[in-house]
Write a protein that holds these residues in place. Structure first.
Motif, PDB file in Angstrom:
ATOM      1  N   UNK A 111       0.839  -1.203   0.000  1.00 22.87           N
ATOM      2  CA  UNK A 111       0.000   0.000   0.000  1.00 22.87           C
ATOM      3  C   UNK A 111       0.872   1.250   0.000  1.00 22.87           C
ATOM      4  N   UNK A 112       1.878   1.242   0.858  1.00 22.50           N
ATOM      5  CA  UNK A 112       2.752   2.414   0.990  1.00 22.50           C
ATOM      6  C   UNK A 112       3.522   2.682  -0.296  1.00 22.50           C
ATOM      7  N   UNK A 113       4.084   1.648  -0.891  1.00 21.34           N
ATOM      8  CA  UNK A 113       4.860   1.804  -2.122  1.00 21.34           C
ATOM      9  C   UNK A 113       3.950   2.227  -3.271  1.00 21.34           C
ATOM     10  N   UNK A 114       2.752   1.661  -3.306  1.00 26.95           N
ATOM     11  CA  UNK A 114       1.836   1.926  -4.412  1.00 26.95           C
ATOM     12  C   UNK A 114       1.375   3.363  -4.507  1.00 26.95           C
ATOM     13  N   UNK A 115       1.478   4.100  -3.428  1.00 24.18           N
ATOM     14  CA  UNK A 115       1.068   5.502  -3.457  1.00 24.18           C
ATOM     15  C   UNK A 115       1.878   6.308  -4.467  1.00 24.18           C
ATOM     16  N   UNK A 116       3.082   5.859  -4.771  1.00 23.65           N
ATOM     17  CA  UNK A 116       3.921   6.563  -5.750  1.00 23.65           C
ATOM     18  C   UNK A 116       3.255   6.629  -7.121  1.00 23.65           C
ATOM     19  N   UNK A 117       2.314   5.718  -7.370  1.00 21.99           N
ATOM     20  CA  UNK A 117       1.608   5.760  -8.656  1.00 21.99           C
ATOM     21  C   UNK A 117       0.850   7.068  -8.823  1.00 21.99           C
ATOM     22  N   UNK A 118       0.375   7.622  -7.719  1.00 20.44           N
ATOM     23  CA  UNK A 118      -0.338   8.894  -7.799  1.00 20.44           C
ATOM     24  C   UNK A 118       0.612  10.063  -8.012  1.00 20.44           C
TER      25      UNK A 118
ATOM     26  N   UNK B 168       1.952  -7.251  -4.116  1.00 22.35           N
ATOM     27  CA  UNK B 168       1.378  -6.763  -5.370  1.00 22.35           C
ATOM     28  C   UNK B 168      -0.094  -6.402  -5.174  1.00 22.35           C
ATOM     29  N   UNK B 169      -0.829  -7.242  -4.428  1.00 25.13           N
ATOM     30  CA  UNK B 169      -2.245  -6.973  -4.183  1.00 25.13           C
ATOM     31  C   UNK B 169      -2.447  -5.683  -3.403  1.00 25.13           C
ATOM     32  N   UNK B 170      -1.471  -5.316  -2.585  1.00 25.70           N
ATOM     33  CA  UNK B 170      -1.577  -4.107  -1.783  1.00 25.70           C
ATOM     34  C   UNK B 170      -1.217  -2.832  -2.530  1.00 25.70           C
ATOM     35  N   UNK B 171      -0.519  -2.949  -3.645  1.00 25.55           N
ATOM     36  CA  UNK B 171      -0.050  -1.770  -4.370  1.00 25.55           C
ATOM     37  C   UNK B 171      -1.161  -0.778  -4.727  1.00 25.55           C
ATOM     38  N   UNK B 172      -2.328  -1.233  -5.197  1.00 24.25           N
ATOM     39  CA  UNK B 172      -3.341  -0.247  -5.601  1.00 24.25           C
ATOM     40  C   UNK B 172      -4.178   0.303  -4.454  1.00 24.25           C
ATOM     41  N   UNK B 173      -4.045  -0.233  -3.246  1.00 26.62           N
ATOM     42  CA  UNK B 173      -4.985   0.058  -2.174  1.00 26.62           C
ATOM     43  C   UNK B 173      -5.060   1.548  -1.826  1.00 26.62           C
ATOM     44  N   UNK B 174      -3.951   2.107  -1.373  1.00 30.30           N
ATOM     45  CA  UNK B 174      -3.961   3.508  -0.961  1.00 30.30           C
ATOM     46  C   UNK B 174      -4.261   4.441  -2.110  1.00 30.30           C
ATOM     47  N   UNK B 175      -3.676   4.152  -3.270  1.00 29.61           N
ATOM     48  CA  UNK B 175      -3.908   4.987  -4.448  1.00 29.61           C
ATOM     49  C   UNK B 175      -5.367   4.942  -4.866  1.00 29.61           C
TER      50      UNK B 175
END
Length: 395
Positions: free
Chosen positions: A51-58, A99-106
Motif C-alpha cells: 500500500x505504501x509503495x503503491x502511493x507513488x503511482x499517484x 502486489x495486491x496491496x499496491x493499488x490500495x492507498x492509491x
C-alpha cells in the motif's frame, strides 16, 4: 446509492476483503505454508507495505484522469489476488500480497476525490462513507465468506474469488463512473507542499498510531477468539460477520456525524471507543459474550474514524495534491497495520503466546491517536456548521 458510488464501492470491496481476509484465514494459510502464526503475520505486513509503495503511482500519475487510474488499480488487484491464490510457498505469498496491496492507498485516494466531486454540497462525508462502505461490507460478508471457504475447502479460493470480483468492478467503473478532470498539475514537488504544514501530520500521526494500536490485536483476532473467547474455529466466520456489521454501522455513523460536526473531533470519539475496547480485552479473562461484544466495539471504532480522516487529508491537499492527500491517509493506515502486526507478534512471543497481551501493546498508540485528534480539533476546527467549514482553511 448512485451507480458511480456503487462501482467505486465494488472496488473498495475487493481491496477491503483482500486486506482483512488474511486475519480470518491466518491459521489456515500458516499451516499450508508451514510457518508459525507470528511468522504468518508477514502475510499481513506485506500487503500493508505494498500500500505504501503503491502511493507513488499517484505522484507520477497525477496527469491521468481519475477514472483511468481506478481502472489501472483494479487490474493490479486482479493480478495480486490471483497470484495469492496460486502461491506455492511463503515467500511467493508474501510477494503476491505485496502486489495486491499496491493499488490500495492509491485507489482510496482517487475514489475519495471522485466521490467528493460527485456529492451534493454538505454531503461529502456521507458520499465518501458510501464508497468506503464497500470496504466495510467486505468485512461483513467477504471476510466471513473467505473464512468459511478456508475452513471447509481451501483459503486459496478466497483470493481466486476476489480476483474475479476485481474484474467485475473494472467493468462497472467503465460503465458507471463519469470522467472527471485530473487534479491541477502543480508539479512533482508541488504535490508535497501541503505536508509542510503541521495539520496534515497530526492527522497522519493519529491514523498511524490508531491503526498500529488496533492491528496489534486485530491481526491475531482469529486465534484470540478461539483461545480467549472459547469459540470453536467453525464459529469464527460468524464472528467476523459480526465485526463486519460493526464496521458498516461505524462507517456510516462516522460519515453522518462528520457532516454535522468537526471531522477530527468525530474521529477522536471512534478512536476513544477502540482504546476502551483494547483495555477491556487485556483485563477481562474472556468468555463468549465478552469476545463478541469487544469485537463489535473495536470494529465499530475502526471504521467510524475512516470518513472524517479521509476528508481531512483530501481537504488538506486542495489545489493539486488532493489525490496524494487522500492516499497518504491510507499509507498511514497501512503502515500502522504493518507495525501493529509486528508489534503484536512481538507481544505474543514475549508473553508465551498469551493473546491478551497484543491488546496491551496496542493501547498506548491508540491513546496517542486520541490525543493527536483532539489537539488538531482544538487548534484548527473552530466551526461546527458543515457548510461554513467547507471554505478553504490553510492548516
Amino acid at each position: 446509492m448512485k451507480k458511480s458510488l456503487f462501482a467505486l464501492a465494488c472496488g473498495a470491496f475487493v481491496l477491503g476483503a483482500a486486506e482483512f481476509v488474511m486475519m480470518g484465514i491466518l491459521p489456515h494459510a500458516a499451516a499450508t505454508m508451514m510457518v508459525s502464526i507470528p511468522t504468518a503475520g508477514n502475510f499481513i505486513s506485506a500487503y500493508a507495505i505494498g500500500v505504501c509503495v503503491g502511493t507513488l503511482m499517484l505522484v507520477f500519475g497525477r496527469r491521468i484522469a481519475p477514472k483511468k487510474l481506478v481502472l489501472i488499480f483494479m487490474v493490479l488487484a486482479f493480478a495480486g489476488n490471483l497470484l495469492s491464490a496460486f502461491a506455492l510457498n511463503a515467500p511467493m505469498l508474501i510477494i503476491a500480497r505485496f502486489i495486491a496491496g499496491l493499488p490500495h492507498g492509491a485507489f482510496f485516494g482517487t475514489a475519495v476525490l471522485i466521490s467528493k466531486t460527485l456529492a451534493k454540497r454538505g454531503k461529502e462525508a456521507q458520499a465518501v462513507s458510501m464508497t468506503v462502505t464497500g470496504q466495510t461490507v467486505a468485512n461483513m460478508l467477504g471476510v466471513p465468506a473467505g473464512t468459511l471457504v478456508a475452513e471447509h475447502l481451501t483459503w486459496r479460493l478466497s483470493f481466486g474469488a476476489l480476483s474475479l470480483i476485481a474484474a467485475v468492478a473494472f467493468v462497472l467503473v467503465i460503465v458507471w463512473v463519469p470522467r472527471i478532470n485530473p487534479v491541477k498539475d502543480i508539479g512533482l514537488l508541488g504535490q508535497f507542499h501541503f505536508l509542510g504544514r503541521p495539520g496534515p501530520w497530526l492527522i497522519l500521526g493519529a491514523t498511524f498510531a490508531g491503526n498500529a494500536g488496533i492491528f496489534c490485536w486485530w491481526s491475531y483476532v482469529s486465534p484470540w477468539l478461539t483461545s480467549v473467547g472459547g469459540y470453536a474455529t467453525t464459529s469464527v466466520p460468524w464472528l467476523m460477520m459480526l465485526a463486519g456489521f460493526a464496521m458498516v454501522v461505524g462507517g456510516i455513523a462516522g460519515g453522518a456525524i462528520s457532516d454535522l460536526w468537526r471531522h477530527a473531533a468525530t474521529a477522536s470519539l471512534g478512536q476513544a471507543a477502540t482504546s476502551i475496547g483494547l483495555l477491556l480485552v487485556f483485563i477481562i479473562p474472556g468468555s463468549h459474550a465478552d469476545a463478541a461484544i469487544l469485537t463489535f466495539v473495536i470494529a465499530f471504532g475502526l471504521f467510524f474514524v475512516s470518513s472524517p480522516q479521509q476528508l481531512l487529508m483530501t481537504e488538506s491537499g486542495k489545489g493539486g495534491a488532493e489525490l496524494l492527500g487522500g492516499a497518504a491517509i491510507q499509507v498511514a493506515f497501512n503502515m500502522g497495520n504493518a507495525v501493529g502486526s509486528m508489534l503484536g507478534a512481538g507481544m505474543l512471543n514475549l508473553s508465551g503466546m498469551n493473546y491478551h497481551y497484543p491488546a496491551l501493546g496496542g493501547l498506548l498508540p491508540s491513546l496517542l491517536a486520541v490525543t493527536l485528534l483532539v489537539v488538531y480539533s482544538r487548534k484548527y476546527e473552530t466551526d461546527t456548521d458543515a457548510f461554513e467549514r467547507l471554505r478553504e482553511i490553510e492548516v
